[in-house]
Design a protein around this motif. Structure first.
Motif, PDB file in Angstrom:
ATOM      1  N   ARG A 207       0.842  -1.204   0.000  1.00  0.00           N
ATOM      2  CA  ARG A 207       0.000   0.000   0.000  1.00  0.00           C
ATOM      3  C   ARG A 207       0.873   1.247   0.000  1.00  0.00           C
ATOM      4  O   ARG A 207       0.586   2.226  -0.718  1.00  0.00           O
ATOM      5  CB  ARG A 207      -0.917  -0.005   1.217  1.00  0.00           C
ATOM      6  CG  ARG A 207      -1.875   1.189   1.267  1.00  0.00           C
ATOM      7  CD  ARG A 207      -2.740   1.120   2.518  1.00  0.00           C
ATOM      8  NE  ARG A 207      -3.641  -0.029   2.496  1.00  0.00           N
ATOM      9  CZ  ARG A 207      -4.451  -0.348   3.489  1.00  0.00           C
ATOM     10  NH1 ARG A 207      -4.457   0.381   4.609  1.00  0.00           N
ATOM     11  NH2 ARG A 207      -5.245  -1.397   3.409  1.00  0.00           N
ATOM     12  N   TYR A 211       1.045   0.026  -4.925  1.00  0.00           N
ATOM     13  CA  TYR A 211       0.832  -1.049  -5.900  1.00  0.00           C
ATOM     14  C   TYR A 211      -0.658  -1.188  -6.229  1.00  0.00           C
ATOM     15  O   TYR A 211      -1.516  -1.112  -5.343  1.00  0.00           O
ATOM     16  CB  TYR A 211       1.358  -2.384  -5.367  1.00  0.00           C
ATOM     17  CG  TYR A 211       1.279  -3.473  -6.406  1.00  0.00           C
ATOM     18  CD1 TYR A 211       2.339  -3.708  -7.264  1.00  0.00           C
ATOM     19  CD2 TYR A 211       0.121  -4.239  -6.560  1.00  0.00           C
ATOM     20  CE1 TYR A 211       2.269  -4.677  -8.249  1.00  0.00           C
ATOM     21  CE2 TYR A 211       0.036  -5.214  -7.546  1.00  0.00           C
ATOM     22  CZ  TYR A 211       1.110  -5.422  -8.383  1.00  0.00           C
ATOM     23  OH  TYR A 211       1.030  -6.372  -9.358  1.00  0.00           O
ATOM     24  N   GLU A 212      -0.953  -1.460  -7.523  1.00  0.00           N
ATOM     25  CA  GLU A 212      -2.331  -1.650  -7.971  1.00  0.00           C
ATOM     26  C   GLU A 212      -2.379  -2.668  -9.108  1.00  0.00           C
ATOM     27  O   GLU A 212      -1.445  -2.757  -9.913  1.00  0.00           O
ATOM     28  CB  GLU A 212      -2.958  -0.335  -8.456  1.00  0.00           C
ATOM     29  CG  GLU A 212      -3.248   0.672  -7.350  1.00  0.00           C
ATOM     30  CD  GLU A 212      -3.947   1.905  -7.879  1.00  0.00           C
ATOM     31  OE1 GLU A 212      -4.040   2.042  -9.117  1.00  0.00           O
ATOM     32  OE2 GLU A 212      -4.395   2.726  -7.075  1.00  0.00           O
ATOM     33  N   HIS A 214      -5.779  -4.306 -11.628  1.00  0.00           N
ATOM     34  CA  HIS A 214      -7.219  -4.253 -11.875  1.00  0.00           C
ATOM     35  C   HIS A 214      -7.607  -5.316 -12.891  1.00  0.00           C
ATOM     36  O   HIS A 214      -6.887  -5.553 -13.878  1.00  0.00           O
ATOM     37  CB  HIS A 214      -7.633  -2.870 -12.387  1.00  0.00           C
ATOM     38  CG  HIS A 214      -7.355  -1.760 -11.415  1.00  0.00           C
ATOM     39  ND1 HIS A 214      -8.243  -1.391 -10.436  1.00  0.00           N
ATOM     40  CD2 HIS A 214      -6.264  -0.953 -11.261  1.00  0.00           C
ATOM     41  CE1 HIS A 214      -7.727  -0.404  -9.722  1.00  0.00           C
ATOM     42  NE2 HIS A 214      -6.532  -0.121 -10.200  1.00  0.00           N
ATOM     43  N   ALA A 236     -10.287  -4.953  -7.896  1.00  0.00           N
ATOM     44  CA  ALA A 236      -9.016  -4.254  -7.651  1.00  0.00           C
ATOM     45  C   ALA A 236      -8.188  -5.021  -6.631  1.00  0.00           C
ATOM     46  O   ALA A 236      -8.715  -5.481  -5.610  1.00  0.00           O
ATOM     47  CB  ALA A 236      -9.291  -2.836  -7.150  1.00  0.00           C
ATOM     48  N   ALA A 238      -4.666  -4.954  -4.155  1.00  0.00           N
ATOM     49  CA  ALA A 238      -3.627  -4.119  -3.545  1.00  0.00           C
ATOM     50  C   ALA A 238      -2.343  -4.909  -3.328  1.00  0.00           C
ATOM     51  O   ALA A 238      -1.326  -4.355  -2.908  1.00  0.00           O
ATOM     52  CB  ALA A 238      -4.119  -3.552  -2.209  1.00  0.00           C
TER      53      ALA A 238
END
Length: 419
Positions: A207, A211-212, A214, A236, A238
């Motif tokens: 976090r 970082y992401e 999708h 989504a 994390a």
């Protein structure tokens, strides 16, 4: 500054006070070997400092609870963030009551880190105030959740004392078959706690790095007319997606250690919109926790139980056994009222039935039956000491699954609390 924002600041204060209190309890118990004072005087002095610090932390935690309640206009127990923070506060209330009875600083050395872990786990979830669904507007819900959590908090203190008993009586130097079996399960219990810590570290680490990932997931269902309906949901992540959702396509994914795409796909029977993400979370918990456990083993060059065992010397195991039993005995009637009786009244008000075999209801009943059996064996069969302590430890594992596993893994009427 709004009351909700102020409550968040006070919550942070409570967290750090709990951390300091834990360190003071460690000094009180482990530091007496190197102190120039008499061991009893050293333990009494630092134990008093630790208890005052933990009490200040509890006061700050209570301030968080009531200011968030006043600022949001609703009791802060309606989602996982709010419930887990309330559970952490309840554990501190239960610990304070048990400490007032037995005056044993050693208990704080185990109860405080348990509170810190639960509070840290709560911080993983979104802390925004969320609007209540109709089922959550009943006053019976407030009574049900608060009393159930308080009962579970006493079970947590019983777990802490039971684990301390095991660490006190299990000899990590013996090599017999029975001794090795006891050593393994005590170590496995500590490893399980490290897994939770590892998960928390991983979540906050990624976090903080922003970082992401999708995905778009297609889900097909057959309606009552027999017509197949296809819906599209956005998911989504994390954490880096080792496991992506079933039947999904990657929209966007940050690279991690050369991993440009998910390694695996969730099995077909895990086709819920969040099922893949939850499985991915479990995988990361095992990875991060195992790495952390390995680092601790390298640092101490022995099992964690063998590291903690010497600090238990001089402690009367019968006192620990008695504390564990008393905590569970106090928590059982409170849990019975909150998790069963008040829960059924709320269920009738919210859904028009007292019992519906919802997964959360079933596991609350399993928890109640388990602790009923614990008290039966304790009082009627004379199961004390080692047997009683193992039952206390296993019981709290069931409590944690009821609180966390059911909310986050099994879908049901209580799934909203995992939001």
């Amino acid at each position: 500054m709004s009351l909700v924002e102020f409550s968040s600041d006070v919550f942070l204060v409570a967290f750090f006070l709990y951390c300091f209190a834990f360190m003071f309890y460690v000094i009180a118990v482990a530091g007496k070997k190197w102190s120039n004072r008499k061991p009893a005087d050293h333990e009494r002095r630092w134990g008093k400092i630790a208890f005052i610090t933990s009490s200040l932390g509890l006061a700050a935690h209570l301030a968080f609870f009531f200011t968030r309640w006043a600022g949001s206009g609703q009791i802060p127990t309606s989602n996982m963030y709010e419930f887990m923070t309330f559970l952490g506060m309840s554990i501190m209330i239960a610990y304070t009551i048990i400490h007032a009875i037995y005056r044993k600083p050693l208990l704080g050395m185990f109860a405080l880190p348990l509170t810190v872990i639960i509070v840290s786990y709560a911080a993983v979830f979104p802390s925004d105030v969320q609007p209540l669904i109709p089922a959550l507007t009943s006053n019976w819900l407030k009574i049900h959740v608060t009393t159930a959590a308080l009962g579970e908090a006493f079970f947590a203190v019983g777990f802490a004392a039971g684990l301390m008993y095991l660490l006190r009586v299990v000899d990590f130097k013996q090599t017999s078959k029975e001794a090795r079996r006891s050593q393994f399960w005590v170590e496995f219990t500590l490893y399980s706690l490290v897994l939770i810590v590892g998960f928390i570290i991983a979540v906050f680490g990624f976090r903080g790095a922003g970082y992401e990932a999708h995905f778009i997931q297609e889900k097909s269902e057959i309606d009552i007319k027999g017509i197949e309906q296809t819906t599209t949901e956005k998911v989504a992540y994390a954490l880096p997606p080792i496991v992506k959702p079933y039947n999904s396509q990657t929209v966007e994914m940050d690279s991690f250690l050369g991993m440009e795409k998910p390694l695996l796909e969730a099995p077909y029977w895990m086709n819920g919109v969040n099922a893949g993400r939850k499985l991915n979370t479990v995988v990361w918990s095992v990875i991060a926790g195992s790495i952390l456990y390995g680092l601790l083993r390298l640092a101490f060059r022995k099992r964690l139980g063998a590291v903690i065992h010497p600090a238990m010397e001089g402690i009367d195991p019968e006192d620990l056994d008695e504390i564990s039993y008393r905590a569970i005995a106090i928590g059982f009637p409170i849990f019975t009222l909150g998790a069963l009786i008040f829960a059924m009244i709320w269920a009738e008000k919210a859904w028009g039935r007292f019992w519906g075999w919802d997964p959360k209801e079933v596991w609350a009943l399993i928890t109640w039956l388990y602790y009923s059996a614990y008290l039966h064996f304790r009082l009627s069969r004379g199961w004390q000491g080692l047997r009683s302590s193992w039952l206390a430890v296993i019981g709290f594992v069931i409590v944690l699954f009821t609180l966390i596993g059911v909310n986050l893994i099994i879908a049901g009427l209580h799934s909203y609390s995992g939001a």
